[in-house]
Motif scaffolding. Sequence first.
Motif, PDB file in Angstrom:
ATOM      1  N   ILE A 210       0.876  -1.174   0.000  1.00  0.00           N
ATOM      2  CA  ILE A 210       0.000   0.000   0.000  1.00  0.00           C
ATOM      3  C   ILE A 210       0.914   1.227   0.000  1.00  0.00           C
ATOM      4  CG2 ILE A 210      -1.775   1.281   1.243  1.00  0.00           C
ATOM      5  CD1 ILE A 210      -2.660  -1.375   2.478  1.00  0.00           C
ATOM      6  N   PRO A 211       0.926   2.001  -1.086  1.00  0.00           N
ATOM      7  CA  PRO A 211       1.862   3.142  -1.166  1.00  0.00           C
ATOM      8  C   PRO A 211       1.434   4.288  -0.262  1.00  0.00           C
ATOM      9  CG  PRO A 211       0.398   3.157  -3.058  1.00  0.00           C
ATOM     10  CD  PRO A 211       0.081   1.890  -2.293  1.00  0.00           C
ATOM     11  N   PHE A 212       2.402   5.135   0.069  1.00  0.00           N
ATOM     12  CA  PHE A 212       2.090   6.304   0.887  1.00  0.00           C
ATOM     13  C   PHE A 212       1.005   7.156   0.227  1.00  0.00           C
ATOM     14  CE2 PHE A 212       6.658   6.028   2.556  1.00  0.00           C
ATOM     15  CZ  PHE A 212       6.262   5.376   3.711  1.00  0.00           C
ATOM     16  N   SER A 213       0.979   7.163  -1.108  1.00  0.00           N
ATOM     17  CA  SER A 213       0.011   7.988  -1.832  1.00  0.00           C
ATOM     18  C   SER A 213      -1.428   7.549  -1.623  1.00  0.00           C
ATOM     19  CB  SER A 213       0.326   7.959  -3.335  1.00  0.00           C
ATOM     20  OG  SER A 213       0.259   6.627  -3.834  1.00  0.00           O
ATOM     21  N   ALA A 214      -1.643   6.339  -1.066  1.00  0.00           N
ATOM     22  CA  ALA A 214      -3.009   5.862  -0.812  1.00  0.00           C
ATOM     23  C   ALA A 214      -3.659   6.600   0.347  1.00  0.00           C
ATOM     24  CB  ALA A 214      -3.005   4.362  -0.535  1.00  0.00           C
ATOM     25  N   GLY A 215      -2.848   7.309   1.140  1.00  0.00           N
ATOM     26  CA  GLY A 215      -3.402   8.060   2.260  1.00  0.00           C
ATOM     27  C   GLY A 215      -3.846   7.158   3.407  1.00  0.00           C
ATOM     28  N   ALA A 216      -4.801   7.639   4.184  1.00  0.00           N
ATOM     29  CA  ALA A 216      -5.290   6.853   5.328  1.00  0.00           C
ATOM     30  C   ALA A 216      -6.039   5.621   4.819  1.00  0.00           C
ATOM     31  CB  ALA A 216      -6.206   7.711   6.191  1.00  0.00           C
ATOM     32  N   HIS A 217      -5.922   4.514   5.570  1.00  0.00           N
ATOM     33  CA  HIS A 217      -6.594   3.281   5.149  1.00  0.00           C
ATOM     34  C   HIS A 217      -6.927   2.421   6.369  1.00  0.00           C
ATOM     35  CE1 HIS A 217      -2.941   0.855   5.764  1.00  0.00           C
ATOM     36  NE2 HIS A 217      -2.261   1.822   5.164  1.00  0.00           N
ATOM     37  N   PRO A 218      -7.791   1.418   6.225  1.00  0.00           N
ATOM     38  CA  PRO A 218      -8.269   0.626   7.375  1.00  0.00           C
ATOM     39  C   PRO A 218      -7.199  -0.195   8.080  1.00  0.00           C
ATOM     40  CG  PRO A 218      -9.736   0.346   5.491  1.00  0.00           C
ATOM     41  CD  PRO A 218      -8.516   1.058   4.991  1.00  0.00           C
ATOM     42  N   GLY A 219      -6.036  -0.384   7.449  1.00  0.00           N
ATOM     43  CA  GLY A 219      -5.001  -1.180   8.091  1.00  0.00           C
ATOM     44  C   GLY A 219      -4.131  -0.391   9.051  1.00  0.00           C
ATOM     45  N   MET A 220      -4.258   0.909   9.068  1.00  0.00           N
ATOM     46  CA  MET A 220      -3.366   1.736   9.873  1.00  0.00           C
ATOM     47  C   MET A 220      -3.418   1.451  11.376  1.00  0.00           C
ATOM     48  SD  MET A 220      -3.561   5.344   7.784  1.00  0.00           S
ATOM     49  CE  MET A 220      -2.381   6.189   8.842  1.00  0.00           C
ATOM     50  N   PRO A 221      -4.558   1.034  11.948  1.00  0.00           N
ATOM     51  CA  PRO A 221      -4.564   0.750  13.398  1.00  0.00           C
ATOM     52  C   PRO A 221      -3.641  -0.382  13.820  1.00  0.00           C
ATOM     53  CG  PRO A 221      -6.793   1.146  12.633  1.00  0.00           C
ATOM     54  CD  PRO A 221      -5.926   1.050  11.406  1.00  0.00           C
ATOM     55  N   GLY A 222      -3.277  -1.308  12.910  1.00  0.00           N
ATOM     56  CA  GLY A 222      -2.362  -2.364  13.333  1.00  0.00           C
ATOM     57  C   GLY A 222      -2.406  -3.586  12.441  1.00  0.00           C
ATOM     58  N   SER A 223      -1.460  -4.493  12.692  1.00  0.00           N
ATOM     59  CA  SER A 223      -1.289  -5.680  11.873  1.00  0.00           C
ATOM     60  C   SER A 223      -2.246  -6.797  12.275  1.00  0.00           C
ATOM     61  CB  SER A 223       0.153  -6.187  12.006  1.00  0.00           C
ATOM     62  OG  SER A 223       1.066  -5.159  11.681  1.00  0.00           O
ATOM     63  N   PHE A 224      -2.481  -7.721  11.350  1.00  0.00           N
ATOM     64  CA  PHE A 224      -3.329  -8.877  11.646  1.00  0.00           C
ATOM     65  C   PHE A 224      -3.091  -9.970  10.616  1.00  0.00           C
ATOM     66  CE2 PHE A 224      -5.828  -6.102   8.893  1.00  0.00           C
ATOM     67  CZ  PHE A 224      -6.306  -6.981   7.932  1.00  0.00           C
ATOM     68  N   ILE A 225      -3.499 -11.176  10.964  1.00  0.00           N
ATOM     69  CA  ILE A 225      -3.428 -12.318  10.061  1.00  0.00           C
ATOM     70  C   ILE A 225      -4.798 -12.984  10.040  1.00  0.00           C
ATOM     71  CG2 ILE A 225      -2.338 -14.547   9.553  1.00  0.00           C
ATOM     72  CD1 ILE A 225       0.090 -13.636  11.166  1.00  0.00           C
ATOM     73  N   VAL A 226      -5.308 -13.260   8.851  1.00  0.00           N
ATOM     74  CA  VAL A 226      -6.535 -14.041   8.690  1.00  0.00           C
ATOM     75  C   VAL A 226      -6.115 -15.443   8.242  1.00  0.00           C
ATOM     76  CG1 VAL A 226      -8.736 -14.297   7.485  1.00  0.00           C
ATOM     77  CG2 VAL A 226      -7.871 -12.005   8.039  1.00  0.00           C
ATOM     78  N   LEU A 227      -6.429 -16.432   9.050  1.00  0.00           N
ATOM     79  CA  LEU A 227      -6.099 -17.822   8.733  1.00  0.00           C
ATOM     80  C   LEU A 227      -7.343 -18.519   8.212  1.00  0.00           C
ATOM     81  CD1 LEU A 227      -3.924 -18.704  11.848  1.00  0.00           C
ATOM     82  CD2 LEU A 227      -3.108 -18.240   9.529  1.00  0.00           C
ATOM     83  N   LYS A 228      -7.209 -19.144   7.036  1.00  0.00           N
ATOM     84  CA  LYS A 228      -8.324 -19.855   6.414  1.00  0.00           C
ATOM     85  C   LYS A 228      -7.973 -21.333   6.325  1.00  0.00           C
ATOM     86  CE  LYS A 228      -9.848 -15.840   3.769  1.00  0.00           C
ATOM     87  NZ  LYS A 228     -11.204 -15.771   4.354  1.00  0.00           N
ATOM     88  N   PHE A 229      -8.958 -22.187   6.620  1.00  0.00           N
ATOM     89  CA  PHE A 229      -8.719 -23.613   6.765  1.00  0.00           C
ATOM     90  C   PHE A 229      -9.483 -24.428   5.735  1.00  0.00           C
ATOM     91  CE2 PHE A 229      -8.225 -21.452  10.783  1.00  0.00           C
ATOM     92  CZ  PHE A 229      -6.974 -21.894  11.198  1.00  0.00           C
ATOM     93  N   PRO A 230      -9.067 -25.684   5.539  1.00  0.00           N
ATOM     94  CA  PRO A 230      -9.797 -26.557   4.614  1.00  0.00           C
ATOM     95  C   PRO A 230     -11.191 -26.870   5.145  1.00  0.00           C
ATOM     96  CG  PRO A 230      -7.615 -27.442   5.128  1.00  0.00           C
ATOM     97  CD  PRO A 230      -7.887 -26.343   6.100  1.00  0.00           C
ATOM     98  N   SER A 231     -12.019 -27.459   4.281  1.00  0.00           N
ATOM     99  CA  SER A 231     -13.380 -27.859   4.638  1.00  0.00           C
ATOM    100  C   SER A 231     -14.198 -26.637   5.072  1.00  0.00           C
ATOM    101  CB  SER A 231     -13.343 -28.923   5.741  1.00  0.00           C
ATOM    102  OG  SER A 231     -12.546 -30.019   5.343  1.00  0.00           O
TER     103      SER A 231
END
Length: 285
Positions: A210-231
């Motif tokens: 996400i470039p600096f030119s994108a400005g403010a965005h929803p990820g700015m509050p912090g990092s996260f991981i979404v884990l997706k599983f089989p089935s």
Amino acid sequence: MPPNRRQPPTVRLRRLAAELRRLRQEAGLSQEDVAEKTNVNNVTLYRIETAKTKPQLRTLIALLDAYGATESERDSLIALQKEAKQRGWLHSFEADLPDQYTALISLEAEAQQAINYESLFIPGLLQTEDYVRAMIRGVRPAATDSEVETRVTARMQRQALLEGETPLRLWAILDQAALCRKVGGDAVMRDQFAHLIRQAQRPHVTIQVIPFSAGAHPGMPGSFIVLKFPSDDPDVIYIDSMAGDLFLEEKADIQRYNSICEHLRAIALSPNDTTALIASLREDH
């Protein structure tokens, strides 16, 4: 571990719980009915069906008898019961790593896909060893050499998920700030950028910035991981913060973070433009 931060169950334990709940419902039995037929009390059955505890083998067999499970169902669920807390290579590290981090590693090892957003760091599965070492020393200045090396080794072991015949599918999204922060010096960053470019060529790895030119965005509050599983196993959200690590498993949270992922992917540079940006930054170092 603080009492309000429950370590999430493994995927196998969640699957076992869901299957037992399904079998009970298909047998037309209430939890009270099961208690009368098996002497498994309501509280214990509730904890089993919500994956808060692993049933003992004799309890599992009693439930399967009461539900009229087929032979194949019995074999499958008994195997799940035996493997429900399996942690593989992580076993030798558990005494030296925080509970929540070992929980992440365990769930990550069972996931089919991970979407990792990072605002200040290179995503862990894409870090070079020198970057990991410099990052840990910077973030944890009081850590001993032994503690640093334990974490470095665990991080590099995690990256084996990207190898093999059925590797983890990784979609990494990072803020440009993570690329511009010099961790370990120019040589470390040059190697890190070269590593990112190599990894981006792999069919199961997608990297977007996400470039600096994108400005403010929803990820700015912090990092996260979404884990997706089989089935049909539900996603798990992992959040790493100064207040401690947190796992989210509620449907509303999962929907919210998946929506944030879609937004971040949309405003980020394309994978090709991302590779070009990383190559340009490598030249600058």
